[in-house]
Scaffold this active site. Structure first.
Site, PDB file in Angstrom:
ATOM      1  N   SER A 133      12.326   1.549  -1.338  1.00 44.74           N
ATOM      2  CA  SER A 133      11.913   2.926  -1.612  1.00 44.74           C
ATOM      3  C   SER A 133      10.865   3.003  -2.712  1.00 44.74           C
ATOM      4  CB  SER A 133      13.132   3.754  -2.034  1.00 44.74           C
ATOM      5  OG  SER A 133      13.682   3.250  -3.247  1.00 44.74           O
ATOM      6  N   HIS A 190      10.372   2.779   5.380  1.00 42.44           N
ATOM      7  CA  HIS A 190      11.425   3.258   4.482  1.00 42.44           C
ATOM      8  C   HIS A 190      12.206   4.409   5.114  1.00 42.44           C
ATOM      9  CE1 HIS A 190      12.591   5.735   0.726  1.00 42.44           C
ATOM     10  NE2 HIS A 190      13.583   4.923   1.053  1.00 42.44           N
ATOM     11  N   GLU A 214       9.140   6.896   5.707  1.00 41.46           N
ATOM     12  CA  GLU A 214       7.834   6.603   5.103  1.00 41.46           C
ATOM     13  C   GLU A 214       7.331   5.265   5.649  1.00 41.46           C
ATOM     14  OE1 GLU A 214       7.919   8.589   0.672  1.00 41.46           O
ATOM     15  OE2 GLU A 214       9.060   6.739   0.953  1.00 41.46           O
ATOM     16  N   ASN A 240       9.965   9.266  -3.754  1.00 43.42           N
ATOM     17  CA  ASN A 240      10.517   8.862  -5.051  1.00 43.42           C
ATOM     18  C   ASN A 240       9.555   9.124  -6.202  1.00 43.42           C
ATOM     19  OD1 ASN A 240      12.913   8.153  -3.952  1.00 43.42           O
ATOM     20  ND2 ASN A 240      12.693   5.951  -4.249  1.00 43.42           N
TER      21      ASN A 240
END
Length: 283
Positions: free
Chosen positions: A120, A141, A153, A191
């Site tokens: 991540s 991800h 992602e 993130n």
């Protein structure tokens, strides 16, 4: 574009079992590798019990459940991934562990196979450079829990070819997920935006601005978030959260990414969130 029919998954945790279910439900064969046979068997048991709940709620038939399970095999031997078209690692968020793993995968997986990481936050290019096929390495991800979360992602390191990214996008689409594309920068999209918010919520608590319950309630009620920052930190894991913040701070040197001392103290005390049954709340 590379045709992906067989997928390898490395990791027997929640994400590993979730990925196995997602891939098998998409009609693809999947091999899950754990370091131990017990861990591998636990993945199959977890997927089986989760699908059984869907049958009980009449969301699928028993025949559909059995068909999905028939596409999943488990192993404790890395060599069983040799003929996979795509291998996704989802092990601990530790760069050195992942680097060593990609060096092993290079020796095992067929030359035309794509190697992907479910990280991540960590730099994908550093994993690509552990192989002799950097153009065939990317990030894919999935979010936790993988069967329920729609977003994926797709991370493009500098070394990845257009063909690899196209194959990754085709795979994500086959899994019924929604892909977003992002360059290989720490934290990617989610993130990089999420963790300053979580970190600052802990800072607000540490400074005495408001109670934990009131902060969670405010963000759910005021921003329509499904859970507050402290509930989310416990779900992610406080140790994982500190690792992500450290990686972000290492790349950007932004004070918003410097983990608040309270977070580090809780990790040092073994309060890791839901997985330790003790975090900002007790479970």
């Amino acid at each position: 574009m590379t045709s992906i029919k067989k997928v390898g998954v490395l990791g027997s945790g929640i994400m590993g079992s979730g990925l196995a279910e997602v891939v098998a439900r998409a009609g693809l064969d999947v091999v899950v590798r754990s370091r131990t046979r017990a861990g591998a068997d636990a993945v199959l048991a977890k997927v089986s019990s989760g699908l059984a709940r869907h049958v009980a709620k009449e969301r699928m038939t028993e025949e559909e459940r059995q068909a999905i399970l028939s596409r999943i095999s488990v192993t404790d031997h890395l060599g069983q991934l040799a003929d996979c078209d795509l291998v996704i690692e989802s092990v601990v968020e530790d760069l050195e562990v992942k680097r060593a793993l990609f060096a092993e995968l290079e020796q095992v997986v067929k030359p035309e196979g794509i190697l992907a990481t479910n990280t991540s936050t960590l730099p994908v290019v550093e994993l690509a450079m552990m192989t002799q096929r950097p153009s065939q390495v990317c990030g894919i991800h999935f979010f936790n829990p993988a069967p329920a979360m729609s977003l994926v992602e797709i991370i493009r390191p500098l070394t990845a070819s257009n063909e690899t990214i196209a194959a990754a996008a085709g795979f994500v689409d086959a899994c019924g997920k929604d892909a977003v594309h992002v360059e290989d920068r720490a934290g990617f999209i989610v993130n990089a935006l999420l963790f300053p918010y979580l970190n600052n919520a802990v800072r607000m608590l540490e400074n005495g601005t408001a109670s934990m319950d009131d902060i969670d309630a405010a963000m759910m009620g005021g921003c329509n978030f499904p859970m507050g920052p402290f509930a989310l930190l416990d779900l992610v894991g406080l140790d994982t959260s500190v690792s992500i913040l450290d990686a972000l701070y290492g790349e950007f040197s932004d004070a918003n990414y410097a983990a608040v001392p309270l977070l580090r103290r809780m990790v040092a005390a073994g309060h890791l969130g839901r997985k330790s049954k003790q975090g900002f709340r007790t479970y």
